[in-house]
Scaffold this motif. Structure first.
Motif, PDB file in Angstrom:
ATOM      1  N   ASN B 443       0.036  76.111 -26.984  1.00 57.78           N
ATOM      2  CA  ASN B 443      -0.807  74.926 -26.796  1.00 57.78           C
ATOM      3  C   ASN B 443       0.036  73.707 -27.060  1.00 57.78           C
ATOM      4  O   ASN B 443       0.537  73.525 -28.164  1.00 57.78           O
ATOM      5  N   MET B 471      -3.352  74.166 -22.562  1.00 58.27           N
ATOM      6  CA  MET B 471      -3.510  75.421 -23.303  1.00 58.27           C
ATOM      7  C   MET B 471      -3.070  76.544 -22.388  1.00 58.27           C
ATOM      8  O   MET B 471      -3.579  76.672 -21.273  1.00 58.27           O
ATOM      9  N   ILE B 481     -10.381  74.065 -23.313  1.00 58.92           N
ATOM     10  CA  ILE B 481      -9.806  72.724 -23.248  1.00 58.92           C
ATOM     11  C   ILE B 481     -10.904  71.670 -23.387  1.00 58.92           C
ATOM     12  O   ILE B 481     -10.702  70.603 -23.962  1.00 58.92           O
ATOM     13  N   CYS B 484     -11.623  71.044 -26.973  1.00 58.84           N
ATOM     14  CA  CYS B 484     -10.610  70.170 -27.570  1.00 58.84           C
ATOM     15  C   CYS B 484     -10.835  68.720 -27.153  1.00 58.84           C
ATOM     16  O   CYS B 484     -10.770  67.803 -27.974  1.00 58.84           O
ATOM     17  N   ILE B 524      -9.672  66.991 -16.093  1.00 61.92           N
ATOM     18  CA  ILE B 524      -9.658  68.184 -16.937  1.00 61.92           C
ATOM     19  C   ILE B 524      -9.918  69.383 -16.052  1.00 61.92           C
ATOM     20  O   ILE B 524     -10.681  69.285 -15.087  1.00 61.92           O
ATOM     21  N   GLU B 526      -8.912  73.923 -15.023  1.00 62.92           N
ATOM     22  CA  GLU B 526      -8.051  75.097 -15.034  1.00 62.92           C
ATOM     23  C   GLU B 526      -7.086  75.004 -13.862  1.00 62.92           C
ATOM     24  O   GLU B 526      -7.506  74.768 -12.725  1.00 62.92           O
ATOM     25  N   VAL B 543      -5.879  72.300 -18.651  1.00 64.83           N
ATOM     26  CA  VAL B 543      -5.229  71.013 -18.934  1.00 64.83           C
ATOM     27  C   VAL B 543      -6.257  69.885 -19.018  1.00 64.83           C
ATOM     28  O   VAL B 543      -7.275  69.925 -18.330  1.00 64.83           O
TER      29      VAL B 543
END
Lengths: 497, 553
Positions: B443, B471, B481, B484, B524, B526, B543
């Motif tokens: 990460n 990640m 993600i 986070c 944001i 995948e 991301v």
């Protein structure tokens, strides 16, 4: 009789007591341990019982004899015995070797031992070897071969060295028929107290690996044994969040400069040639402005210049002093900044206090290949100090201050140097305890031809430090590419404190 | 800037005392140089001042050191003998390479050490001072092989063949440009012109073709040479005069007799070399103030003498005279530096300025540091990657098309570093792609600047900080993600709404646009398996990238 009702034993200690009780209270560790109760655990339990006065531990070491490979062969046939038997079976006590029906290898070994054991005398007559058996031989051959029976016994039981006479031991050893194995033996004997531990103290508790919330809630933990861990055993490596070491170093550096009273400057990464060169009094035909020495952009190509008043003053300064015709258009060209001094020039233009201390850590770009000592983009720490009281001695003083406060150096040395935008200029080396004299930074007084067009009359000291070299030293690296490391293992392993 | 080789024996001989490497290490400071390496008798010196070509050879350094060692003092003097040697410059060369300056030196006794300095000085002047022969090209000719008057004439590229140095057959100027290594290297300076410059003598014998190559017959100097003819060509007479003066005085230092020459142009005659001293007057107070040392007039005059100036002081007025091989003196501080050098930088007491100033970081710097600390707290490893990238990494591998406006470098050293990145995600993917052999999960995060075109800006380009997290693990996904991101935004007091995003780099239906206060502030999602494959990744990556600088303002 001691009251044993409150004895608190671990599960393993209880197991050991129970096992010993089964063998009349005495056994070796080897004899007790098995797949479910290994030696380490047995030993640990023994230690525990011993400390509670329940067990005696006796360490001894015993030497055992085991047959070697060749030794095992001797169990089958002892060469000199084979030969002696052949001679006797032929009805004689002597024979010619070349007439005997034996292979060369056996014959060779046999002859040697016949002589060594005093079983035969040999002599050569007419080129032929004749052996004559002795009385000793005849006597001993009649009896059983002690050698093969002895070796056979060694295979069947533990054969302590003490079971063999010294003479026979040397003989077998000489034939490389045996190995000596030293075995440490640990004998565990229950003490009277140990032997009379009450049964209910020996009830094995259930053992768990993990204490759980449920056990806490229902109090089950009281009747459970939590398995002991070997706390010294290492566990796997885990990785958590962490700063990049070079950036952490720069954070520290920034704090140090702020502590010295410096104000941070920021500015555009892509600059006009005006701020990168012209405002710094570098003439437009200077080699540093060549194609090979600075980057140029495909797009966008040109930026804008500051106020025409300032531009005119800069133009005039160039034309009067360098004696050429200054080109506005060239000054507008855009380029990734080549040094942090642009920020200092911009600060002068924006306005500086007197006294004033300014610094910046700026990403700069120069056409260079990426290798052990060069980066394609790098950081520069630069700044300015303004005050009416500044002199040449202040130049030296400022550099010395940085060397002591930031690098912790004690000794410094100054050299005359040359930068196009300062005069006088000084370069400084600092003495490092291991590396010796290392170039640390440079400084100079900004030329009046530079400061006056930007509207500043007080003396201005411009200074710069080789931050990347300092970083490499602090991080213990000798390859500059590590500052921008792509190796997560290196980032994870680098010590931070 | 230039690094030169000098011989310790040679220097010792010229100074009249034994100088070893350690001595020179200390002394060369007076000439603004630094010892760079020793190899027996040869010492490498880094001569730092690009404006002091007079110090780029043993002769100039020795001249300076004589002053500092007290062997000689004040302005050196060199005699220029009048000669009747004439040089005629062809007006046709006006648009090609207009000017030529010359001098004759006689009575030379050249040994190996002197010869190597001649060759080296010529080279350094032409290369560094002369901007790779463009502003100044230098030729040294054997005067005994030529017969004045000399003509700096224009020749058609196909005419006037001569044997160039190191070759054995005659070649025309055009052929030389094509086939001779120096022609290939420097031909661009005169290529395309209708005529090329040539120096020939009264018999038509070629001396040299400036700025390319000398003649093999006349243009070689060896230890046998006794008399030489110097030629300097270029575009700016004043600039060229400095080069000529440096070279001429170097020869004079070695005992050569200097013979002045008349160069005839269409509109004027020039007598060179012109070693008329330059006079400069400035205020003593202005210099002493900045020096910060108490120095009386005698001390000042002494130091100026050691630095090879003639000096006199009258009240506050300091008058100095120096020779015109120095063109670096523009301001009293230039003289001040010489005085300080003579004092000795390590003999002047440093004074730490006692200035009361309040230090502070830019507010954005402080906030960005807090952002980084939050990211570390969330368990991410910080990384640092380059701003320079390339089209392949930024767009092709990311499965998107190159945007209309890209900030691109015209003269990159390598195509790998030719475009300034406008987003951070590819840098993180590049990092992860180089760590497939290291432990997972990986990460990582970065807070760094990206560069985008911005017409409204003074520099037409904007650089702003972005914050990107990635990640990478066998089960990395959007939820992880997003957790986070949300936790992070909570900590900076921002609320976001995520709306679906169609973006080539992300899996369809697994990517979002991050909207904060109604503004697009990030992305944001995948990473698309095609992109992962392009990067050689076998683990999924999720991301998030935020316009953090804008958010924090």
């Amino acid at each position: 009789m001691v009251d044993n009702s409150d004895i608190d034993l671990t599960n393993d200690e209880k197991k050991l007591v129970l096992k010993l009780l089964n063998v009349d209270g005495k056994a070796t560790v080897n004899e007790i341990s098995d797949a479910d109760f290994n030696q380490v655990a047995v030993n640990r339990a023994a230690m525990g019982l011993s400390s509670k006065g329940l067990l005696d531990i006796e360490d001894s070491s015993e030497k055992y004899l085991v047959p070697t490979g060749p030794g095992k062969d001797l169990i089958e046939s002892v060469p000199e015995r084979v030969v002696a038997r052949k001679v006797l079976d032929a009805g004689s006590t002597e024979a010619y070797v070349d007439e005997m029906d034996i292979d060369k290898a056996t014959a060779g070994i046999a002859l040697g031992w016949l002589r060594k054991r005093g079983w035969a005398s040999m002599d050569k007559t007419e080129g032929r070897l004749k052996i004559t058996l002795t009385d000793l031989c005849i006597r001993e051959v009649e009896g059983e071969s002690w050698i093969s029976s002895c070796l056979k016994e060694m295979l069947e039981r533990d054969y302590p060295m003490s079971d063999l006479t010294e003479e026979r031991f040397q003989m077998l050893k000489g034939r490389k028929a045996i190995d000596v194995r030293e075995e440490k033996k640990r004998v565990l004997t229950l003490t009277p107290t140990g032997a009379s531990v009450p049964e209910d103290s020996l009830i094995l508790k259930e053992e768990v690996t993990q204490l759980t919330p449920e056990m806490l809630r229902n109090g089950a933990w009281r009747t459970l044994d939590i398995k002991r861990f070997d706390v010294s055993v290492p566990v796997r490596r885990v990785y958590f969040g962490k700063k990049q070491p070079y950036l952490a170093f720069l954070d520290e550096l920034k704090s140090e400069f702020v502590a010295l009273g410096f104000q941070e400057m920021r500015g555009p990464m892509i600059e006009t040639e005006f701020w990168n060169f012209d405002a710094l009094f570098q003439p437009q035909n200077h080699p540093a402005r060549d194609w090979t020495d600075t980057y140029r952009l495909i797009s966008p190509k040109k930026g804008t210049l500051p106020t025409s008043e300032t531009v005119d003053r800069v133009r005039s300064s160039h034309e009067t002093n360098w004696k050429y015709v200054w080109d506005d258009e060239k000054a507008k060209n855009l380029m990734p900044r080549a040094h942090g001094t642009c920020l200092s020039a911009r600060q002068l233009y924006k306005g500086v206090s007197s006294p004033g201390k300014y610094f910046s850590i700026a990403r700069c770009f120069r056409p260079d290949v990426l290798d052990k000592t060069h980066l394609i983009e790098f950081n520069q720490i630069e700044g300015i100090i303004c005050d009416t009281s500044l002199t040449f001695r202040s130049l030296l003083g400022v550099l010395k201050l940085f060397a002591t406060e930031i690098a912790g150096a004690e000794k410094v040395r100054f050299y005359p140097d040359y930068y196009p935008f300062t005069e006088p200029s000084v370069q400084m080396s600092a003495k490092h305890p291991d590396l010796g004299w290392v170039e640390f930074g440079g400084a100079g007084i900004f030329r009046k031809e530079l400061t006056q067009p930007l509207g500043v009359d007080t003396p201005v000291i411009a200074w710069g430090l080789g931050v990347d070299r300092l970083a490499m030293f602090k991080l213990g690296i000798d390859d500059i590419r590590f500052l921008f490391s792509e190796d997560i293992k290196w980032l994870r392993d680098e010590v931070m404190v | 800037m230039p690094t030169i080789d000098v011989s310790l024996n040679d220097i010792s001989k010229l100074l009249g005392r034994k100088i070893d490497a350690d001595d020179l290490d200390d002394l060369v400071l007076f000439a603004k140089g630094e010892l760079d390496g020793v190899d027996g008798d040869t010492v490498k010196l880094d001569m730092k001042d690009t404006n002091r070509p007079d110090l780029w050879s043993t002769e100039g350094i020795v001249r300076q050191l004589r002053g500092n060692l007290g062997i000689a003092g004040g302005m050196p003097s060199y005699e220029v003998i009048d000669s009747d040697i004439e040089v005629y410059a062809d007006p046709e060369l006006r648009s090609v390479r207009p000017y030529c300056l010359n001098t004759v030196i006689k009575g030379l006794d050249i040994d190996e050490a002197f010869l190597s300095q001649i060759i080296q000085l010529q080279e350094k002047i032409a290369l560094t001072f002369g901007r790779k022969r463009k502003e100044v090209a230098v030729g040294i000719i054997d005067f005994d092989k030529i017969s004045p008057p000399i003509y700096y004439k224009a020749t058609k590229p196909g005419e006037n063949a001569f044997v160039p140095l190191t070759f054995s057959k005659e070649m025309t100027p055009a052929e030389i440009l094509r086939e001779h290594p120096k022609g290939q290297e420097y031909g661009h300076l005169i290529e395309g012109a209708e005529v090329y410059p040539l120096l020939v003598d009264s018999r038509g014998v070629v001396l040299t073709m400036p700025p390319i190559i000398n003649s093999e017959i006349t243009g070689k100097v060896s230890t046998e040479t006794k008399n030489i003819f110097i030629d300097i060509t270029g575009y700016d007479i004043e600039y060229m005069k400095v080069a000529l003066n440096v070279i001429v005085t170097a020869f004079a230092e070695r005992g050569g007799k200097v013979y002045g020459v008349t160069v005839n142009y269409e509109d004027r005659k020039l007598r060179v070399p012109d070693l008329t001293p330059v006079e400069y007057t400035f205020s003593k107070g202005s210099v002493l103030d900045i020096l910060g040392i108490d120095a009386d007039d005698d001390a000042l005059i002494d130091h100026l003498g050691r630095m090879r100036y003639d000096a006199s002081i009258n009240g506050d007025e300091v008058s100095v005279r120096y020779l015109p091989y120095r063109k670096d003196i523009m301001h009293p501080y230039d003289v001040l530096e010489d005085i300080a050098i003579s004092f000795g930088y390590n003999d002047i007491e440093p004074e730490i300025p006692r200035l009361y100033t309040i230090g502070r970081m830019e507010p954005i710097s402080i906030r960005l540091r807090q952002v980084r600390e939050l990211a570390v707290g969330m368990g991410f490893q910080e990384v640092l990657t380059f701003t320079l990238s390339n089209e392949d990494n930024l767009y092709k591998k990311m499965n998107i098309s190159r945007p209309g406006k890209v900030v691109e470098i015209e003269n990159p050293v390598s195509q790998s570093w030719s475009v300034l990145r406008d987003w951070l995600t590819p840098s993180l993917l590049s990092f992860l792609s180089r760590n497939t052999h290291n432990d997972y999960p990986q990460n990582i995060f970065e807070v760094s600047e990206v560069v985008t075109e911005d017409g409204g800006n003074e520099t037409k380009v904007d650089n702003r900080y972005r914050f990107a997290m990635a990640m990478c693990n066998s089960n990395a996904n959007y939820t992880g993600i997003r957790e986070c991101l949300d936790s992070f935004l909570c900590n900076i007091g921002k609320d976001a709404s995520i709306v679906p995003l169609e973006h080539g780099s992300f899996i369809e239906g697994r990517a979002g646009k991050i909207l904060i206060d109604g503004e697009e502030s990030g992305i944001i999602g995948e990473i698309h398996p095609q992109v992962l494959e392009n990067w050689g990744m076998e683990n999924p990556i999720a991301v998030a990238e935020l316009e953090i600088e804008r958010l924090l303002k």
